[in-house]
Design an enzyme around this catalytic site. Structure first.
Site, short mmCIF file in Angstrom:
data_model
loop_
_atom_site.label_atom_id
_atom_site.label_comp_id
_atom_site.label_asym_id
_atom_site.label_seq_id
_atom_site.Cartn_x
_atom_site.Cartn_y
_atom_site.Cartn_z
CE LYS A 170 -3.12 -2.61 2.44
NZ LYS A 170 -4.50 -3.04 2.97
CD GLU A 223 -7.13 -8.52 -1.14
OE1 GLU A 223 -6.24 -9.10 -0.50
OE2 GLU A 223 -7.53 -7.76 -1.63
C1 PEP Z 1 -5.25 -5.98 1.27
O1 PEP Z 1 -4.91 -4.81 1.49
O2 PEP Z 1 -5.03 -6.73 0.30
C2 PEP Z 1 -4.89 -6.79 2.33
C3 PEP Z 1 -5.27 -7.75 2.46
O3 PEP Z 1 -4.46 -6.29 3.85
P1 PEP Z 1 -4.00 -6.36 4.79
O4 PEP Z 1 -3.31 -7.99 5.58
O5 PEP Z 1 -3.32 -6.14 5.77
O6 PEP Z 1 -6.30 -7.24 5.46
#
Ligand code: PEP
Length: 252
Positions: free
Chosen positions: A15, A166
């Protein structure tokens, strides 16, 4: 082609953070495994990190791409520019882009096209919000996201396409989906790809789970038959945790 014939993929998503020490550890760990490893970094870091990773097995990826090929689009970065940095992958349609930058399924389909025409692998993110899950429309939402981005492609292209499931409620919350919930949706995604792109495509496509995956829960999630790897946010900023997840994926 079953799970054993698809190479596991562990993808980090930094990110808007930089965590260079992770790169050296990840390169070392990736070299000892049969896992494809990629770290998706802010565009400004692509050249530098690709230079470091250029002799390694590990790849570098971007987090976003312009929907346009080139032209008067101030602030945007094109697929060709990403390819010139040496990047191999590009995340497309992350929920943070969908939510904070108003990216629609239409825009995301264009971005997937740009990524593929520059011979990069798209990591297409799909996933429902908590409210959509509560309303039992999670499968419809994911199917729409999937089909609007990928229904133009044939079997061969799915060798390059990666889908990351996700669930929005699991991202950055520390509250991962259970292995059963994650597998249920990843199995659905594979069946849906089969329905619109054919059996060969569904067998080739790599499907990742993302959402608070870490060194503790990775083993159970990665053991699921339709989960070929992980897209990892927070834990990809921590060298030891990220290396442990790669090693877990390597153990199968
Ligand atoms: C992401 O941003 O793709 C993600 C999976 O974040 P996290 O692992 O912090 O939940």
């Amino acid at each position: 082609m079953n799970k054993a014939q698809r190479r596991p993929l562990i993808a980090g998503n930094w990110k808007m953070n930089l965590a260079e020490p992770v790169v050296l550890e990840a390169i070392e760990t990736a070299d000892k495994t049969n896992v494809d490893v990629v770290i998706c970094v802010p565009s400004i870091a692509l050249y530098q990190l690709d230079f470091i990773a250029s002799k390694a097995k590990m790849s570098i990826g971007a987090q976003d791409v312009s929907a346009h090929r080139d032209g008067a689009y101030t602030g945007e970065v094109s697929g060709l520019m990403l390819a010139h940095t040496g990047a191999d992958y590009c995340i497309v349609g992350h929920s943070e882009r969908r939510n904070y930058h108003g990216e629609t399924n239409l825009v995301i389909a264009e971005k997937v096209r740009r990524v593929l025409e520059c011979s990069l692998s798209p990591i297409l993110c799909v996933g429902e919000t908590f409210e959509e899950r509560e309303r039992n429309i999670d499968f419809d939402i994911v199917s729409l996201q999937l089909r609007s981005a990928l229904n133009a492609y044939n079997t061969k292209v799915f060798e390059s396409i990666v889908v990351a499931y996700e669930p929005v409620w699991a991202i950055g919350t520390g509250k991962s989906a259970s292995a059963e919930q994650a597998e249920e949706m990843c199995e659905f995604i594979r069946a849906d790809i089969k329905a619109f792109a054919g059996l060969g495509a569904s067998r080739r496509a790599r499907i990742l789970y993302g959402g608070s995956m870490d060194d503790k829960n990775a083993a159970e999630l990665l053991a699921q038959p339709n989960i070929d790897g992980g897209l990892i946010g927070g834990a990809s900023l921590d060298a030891a945790k990220f290396a442990e997840i790669i090693e877990t994926a390597n153990r199968g």
